[in-house]
Structure formats: structure tokens, C-alpha cells
Enzyme design. Sequence first.
Site, PDB file in Angstrom:
ATOM      1  CB  THR A 555      -0.892   0.028   1.256  1.00  0.00           C
ATOM      2  OG1 THR A 555      -0.083   0.364   2.401  1.00  0.00           O
ATOM      3  CG2 THR A 555      -1.558  -1.319   1.491  1.00  0.00           C
ATOM      4  CB  ALA A 611       9.779  -1.173  -9.641  1.00  0.00           C
ATOM      5  N   GLY A 664      -0.613   2.241 -15.006  1.00  0.00           N
ATOM      6  CA  GLY A 664      -0.167   1.761 -13.712  1.00  0.00           C
ATOM      7  C   GLY A 664       1.236   2.174 -13.319  1.00  0.00           C
ATOM      8  CD  GLU A 667       3.827   5.938  -5.436  1.00  0.00           C
ATOM      9  OE1 GLU A 667       3.055   5.597  -4.520  1.00  0.00           O
ATOM     10  OE2 GLU A 667       4.816   5.260  -5.763  1.00  0.00           O
ATOM     11  CG  ASP A 678       7.611   8.163  -5.551  1.00  0.00           C
ATOM     12  OD1 ASP A 678       7.334   7.616  -4.470  1.00  0.00           O
ATOM     13  OD2 ASP A 678       7.989   7.523  -6.544  1.00  0.00           O
ATOM     14  CE  LYS A 682      10.514   5.702  -6.359  1.00  0.00           C
ATOM     15  NZ  LYS A 682      10.186   5.586  -7.795  1.00  0.00           N
ATOM     16  N   GLY A 796       5.663  -0.123 -12.948  1.00  0.00           N
ATOM     17  CA  GLY A 796       4.797  -1.155 -13.518  1.00  0.00           C
ATOM     18  C   GLY A 796       4.442  -2.199 -12.481  1.00  0.00           C
TER      19      GLY A 796
END
Length: 814
Positions: A555, A611, A664, A667, A678, A682, A796
Site C-alpha cells: 500500500t 520497483a 499503472g 502512484e 516520490d 527514494k 509497472g
Amino acid sequence: MQVLKFGGTSVANAENINKAIDIIATAAQRGPTIVIVSALGGVTDALIEASQRAAAGDETYREHLQAIEQRHLDTVKALVPVANQSAVLSAIKRRCNELDAICDSVFALGELSPRTQDRVMSFGELMSSQMVAARVQAASLRCQWLDSRELIRTNSRFGAAEVDFAVTNQQIKNLITESEQQVYLVPGFIAADAQGATTTLGRGGSDYSAAIFAGAVHADVLEIWTDVSGMMTADPRLVTSAKAIPHISYKEAMELSHFGAKVLYPPTIQPVMQLGIPLWIKNTFAPADHGTLIEVDSPPNHTIVRGISSIGSIALLNLEGSGMVGIPGFSKRLFGALAQERINVILITQSSSEHSISVAVSSTDAPRAKTAVDEEFAYEIASNKVEPLRLETGLAIVALVGENMKDHPGVSGRMFGALGHNGVNIRAIAQGSSEKNISTVIQSHDVRKAINVLHEAFFQTEYKQVNLFIVGAGNVGSKLLGQLAQQQDYLLEKLRLQLRVIAVANSKKYVINDEGLDLNTWQEELQEGEPMELTQLVANIQARNLRNAVFVDITASAQVAECYAALLEKSISVVACNKVACSSAYANYANLKSLAREFNANFLFETNVGAGLPIIGTLNDLLRSGDVVNRIQAVLSGTLNYVFNHYDGTSSFASVVQRAQDEGYTEPDPRLDLSGTDVMRKILILAREAGVVMEMDDITNDSFLPASCMEGDVAAFYEQLAVHEAHFRQLYEQAAAAGKKLKFVARYENDKAAVGLQQVGPEHDFFTLQGKDNVVLFYTNRYVEQPLVVKGAGAGADVTASGVFADMIRAARV
């Protein structure tokens, strides 16, 4: 000569008794057979209940006695042919009348002495043995019923009488040698003292009775017939993968039975062990099964540990004090005080400094033990030489047993490591000098997990079971569950991992199943699940206390991230796709890392950056191998890279962002991507992983978005993107005119970090970065001129899910 003993479940009803009769008939064909039987299952407890009610003045004892009588009469009618029923029904009725009279006296006196209690308990075996004898005779076998009270001589310690073997053995030999029956049917559990008063041999004493008879006649074999196919590597009620032990030595069996292997009563082994009589544990309901053969020396085997056993309801008595150091006699006084109260000591451990000694006893004995010990050391306590006895309850003992342990170093380390990794705290440890047993005292609520963990560590060569709790069942979560379903067989075959999804949750509902959810139907089960309440879900996870537990957060919820600490403190590993925790206040980030170390859990968050790319793992490998990170340059937003790779002014900037969200890559709230927030998270996480203490406010953000784009909701955001189309077109055209491309770049150097939109030319490593790709350049002491490059798809659902999957495997394989 052979001796067979049938337990309470084997003679619980007429159907079961008939199974036992078939076994007796087969045995009788081999030679003379002594058969020992327990009371019908549950009858001994019913007799105790009735007598205690009578002593308490509760007239309902009569109802209990009537139920006992009726059960026996009904069993006779179902078991014995009508032509043979009269005699045995009369015998049962006489026994019940006698039982009624005794309990009436107890009721009148309001007193139940140990002697009377033994007399009452004896009726269970007396009646069951007479019924079985009648059924054996009806099967055309020569059968003689023997009253064990006339054969087994004991002292007058009612409740747990001690056997006089010299007298007992002679009496049994005399009777057996003077008779030529095929079957001798004997009630177990009961005996008599020199005055003829009925005594009992302790709960489980029917096994002991069988061993006494086997030893007295030097039987060829003793068979204990029960409801399981032998001794098991662990309690099958706790460990579903427990296996039967085909062969075991007497000493190992004694250790296992002492520490809770209820299939065998501990004192049973002694009379037969001395004579080397083989002992079989067999299953009445599966007589063809091999069972367990117990002998002096079991055949060689390659198993280090023979079995795992446990005792529940344990209390730990801790005697401490500086006045104990160097003073002889403290232990003697401690054990003397306990012995005076007839309290059995199960385990002993003492510190080398002699400052403390701990003993484990049954919880029911703990209050008496504390009173006795405090009275014994009253003077030392008053003079502060010794502290009052400290009592810990709610404990259990888990023990490893095996003769091969003494030849294999590292067994203790393996045991404690497996328990520690699963958050099982050890309160005390004891290991015998023979090294056949390693015992640990743990919390009672950890027993199931501890035994499963140890069974997996020492027996479960097939696979390791991992229990997953997945929160977040949206795009990435759905992909992850699909990948899990696809890979289950591969993981079991190649990595020996069985991944079970115990729970799945989304923002509205959750579903939980201790046996694991069906990964083909989890969506339907989730729709029918419980309303999602995060605190309740976390409490459910903690209460289940499953081994090798992994909580997976897919989430972007700050509320879910706040649960990590409570989970890690229970040694539940956390795999986080959610970046909130690691980009929160540094103190929180550091605390989570510390909790993971302290409680032997994993806290893994590879997908926080890039990711499925191995960015954080690569950084950690550099640092662990002694390298130092001096500078990082990176494109860390697949969304922004996708947007600026596809925006050329022919379509609106807003439409390109919308396309990225539809596919997709963004966020849930795309403003987190386009605002640079974001990316800030990171680079912050990478800096922290590189060893820098940094907060979000320390990062410079050169945002390209007009301020009005950040006002209102997501719909308003898209409206403002359209309003400012000229601004975005100008950014693109300026870069294109210079032969450059726009990239949103994150930089870290000299303990400082910044993010912002840059124009990069063809000579730059970022110029050719396509689609939604991410790239990170690590400049270190080893990679000075040419950086270490990690590059690939950075957004993705599929690749993010695969990154989470990889972290789950890492957590599982530790």
C-alpha cells in the site's frame, strides 16, 4: 509369553473393543498372552468427578454414577452375545452397587481420603477388564480374568504407589505357571498394599501394569496398543508433518515420554528395559502399521534428533541471592523442601556463579512450592542473603531428544538460532551430561510455533513453510498473488519453500485462513471477508503466532506503515513496497532497522527504490564489502521518465500523465510523482542506506510544477495541468532546441541530496534512457571514473510485484 496392553481409546466402546479382540485372537495363536486393559475412555475422570462431588455434598454425584453404570451396561449388551451376557451384567451391577455405597459414605462424611479415592478409581479398570474377558471367552478362547490387586504388591502411598517387585514378581510367576490359559485378562492401573487396600500406580499406570507383568514372566515382547501408530517425531496435534519413529532406544523413549510424549507412560520402560524386552507401540485402529519398536539399542540412523517433545503448565522457581555464593547446602535445602511437599522437579539449571538456581515444577504445585521454599529460607530472606522465591507461570518445556546429538556439534546453536529467529524467548536451558536431551523453558503460547520451528529445522528436509500476510490487493497486489500461484510448485521443488498466504486485505475487507488461502479463489473469499480494521488484523496476526511469518505491505498507507514496529517486535518479518516508513523521520527509520536486528526479523524494502531493480541490494552489498559511496546520480521515477519520454508537444502534457496513470506507472496520487516528492523519498532512502542521517527537509527540490497544480484534489490537478500547457511546452522546446532531453534527476554527494528537472545531452548516461526505465549511478571508492550502473524498468505492476516477491524469498530463506 507376550503381554498386550490396550488403552482407554482402544476400549472406549463395543466397536473399538471388537477391534482389540481381533488383535488378541491373532496374538493368542502365537502363544500364551497376558492382556492388560485400561478403563473405558473418560471413565476414570468421571469417577473422580463423582467422588469429588460427593465429598463436596453435591447430590448430583448420583447422576454421574448412574451415567457410568448405564454406559457399562450398554457396552456389555452391544459387545457380548446375549447367551453370555447374564454373568457379566450381574458382575457389572455388583461393582456399581459397591461404588454407589462408597460414594454414599463419602457424601455422608463429607470427606474423600486418598485411600478412598484410589478405591473409587479402581472400578473403571475392574469393570472394563471383566467385560473384555467375557468377550474374549465368547470368541472361544480360553481366558482367565485375574485381579491385579492380588498380584501387584505396593506400599500404601495412595495415588502413586511404589511396587514391591520381589513380592509382585513371585506372585505373578506362581499364578501364571500354575495355569494353562490362552489369554489372561488383567485390569491395569490398580494394585494393593500389604493390608489388601486398593492402590493405584499413577495416571497412565496401565502401561506400568503391563510392564510389571512383562518383566515378571520375562515376556518375549510387550505391546502397547493405543490410537496412534507409534511414537512420533513431534505431537501430531501440533505438527501436521510429524512422522512415526520406526525404531528407538529405551533411553531415548524414556526421555521423550518424560517430556510429554503421552503415548507412553514414563515408568513403563524401566521393568522391561532391565531385561531387554522389546516394546512395541502399535495402533489398535491400524494394526498393520509398523508402529514404534523400542529396544536396548536402536538401529543406526542418520537423524541427529530422534524426537521433539513438550510439557505444558510449567512454573519456574527462581532462588537468587548473593548469600548463596560459595555456601554449600543451598541446593540440598531447596530440593529437601520440595521433596517434603512431594513436589516433583522436572528441570534444574544453575548459574556458574552460584548466585541463582532455577527449577521447573508443575504449575499446580507452584503455590505450595513457593510457600515451602520461603519457609525453608525464612532466615536468609529476612537477613537479605536470599531473595524471596520468584515464581514464573504460564511456561512450558520443549525438549530435543536423540542419542546422536552427542556426536554432532552445533545442535544447541541450531536449536537456539531457529527459536530466536522466530521470536521464541528462552527462559531457562538444561542439558544432561549424556547429551541425549536439550530442554528449554519457554512461554506456553509459543509451544506450537517452537515445536514446528524445531521440527522444520531437524526433520523437515522436504520444505520450509512460510506464512504470508499480504495487505494491499490492488494492481500490484493482484499481480503478486498471481505470481505466487504460478510459482508455488517451482518454489517447493527447487527452493524447498512452501509459501502459504494466510491473509489478504484491501482497504475495505480482509480474509484470513490458518490453513492458507486458495490463490485461485482469493478474490471471491476477500469479497466475503471481514470489514477491514487494521488494528484487529494486526492483533489476529500476532495472536496466531505462526512460524516464519512475513507481513507484506503493498500500500501507500501511513497507517499500515505505523504497524511495522509492533510486528517486528513479535519477530514477524516485514516486506514493504510502501515507502512511507523508510522516508519518515530518521528516528523511526532507524528504530525499525534496530527492531529487526533485535528480534531476529527481516525488514526488507527493495521496491522502495526502482520497483524490481536490485538497487538497495546492490548498495548494501557495496557497503558490506567495505566500499564507500561518494556520489549517486539517478533517474528514480519511472513515471516522470515515461512522461518526458512521451511528451513532445503533439499531445497535451495532461494527457500523457493520464496515460501513465492508466498504465499503472504512477502512484495512486500522481502528484507524488510529478511534484518530485516520490523521488525525494527514494534518494532519501538511498542516502540513509549509505549511512547518512538525513531528513526529507534536508533535500532540495527544484520543482517544475506550477504551485496551483498542487492545490485541490486529483481532478483539480489535471485541470491545472491543462491550464499550464504552455509552461510544459516551453520546457520541452527549450531542451529540444539545445538537442537535449528532459530528465528528473536525483543527486546525492557530500551528505547532501537534491532533485529536479534537468536538460541532459547525448553525452550523458541518462540521455538514452527509454520508456519507464530507472537508472542509478553509484560512484564509490572502487567505482571512481566509471560508476556502477543499475538500469531497467522502474515502474509497472508486474516488475514491482516481482521485486516484492524477491524480498519475500529473501525473508523466507534466512
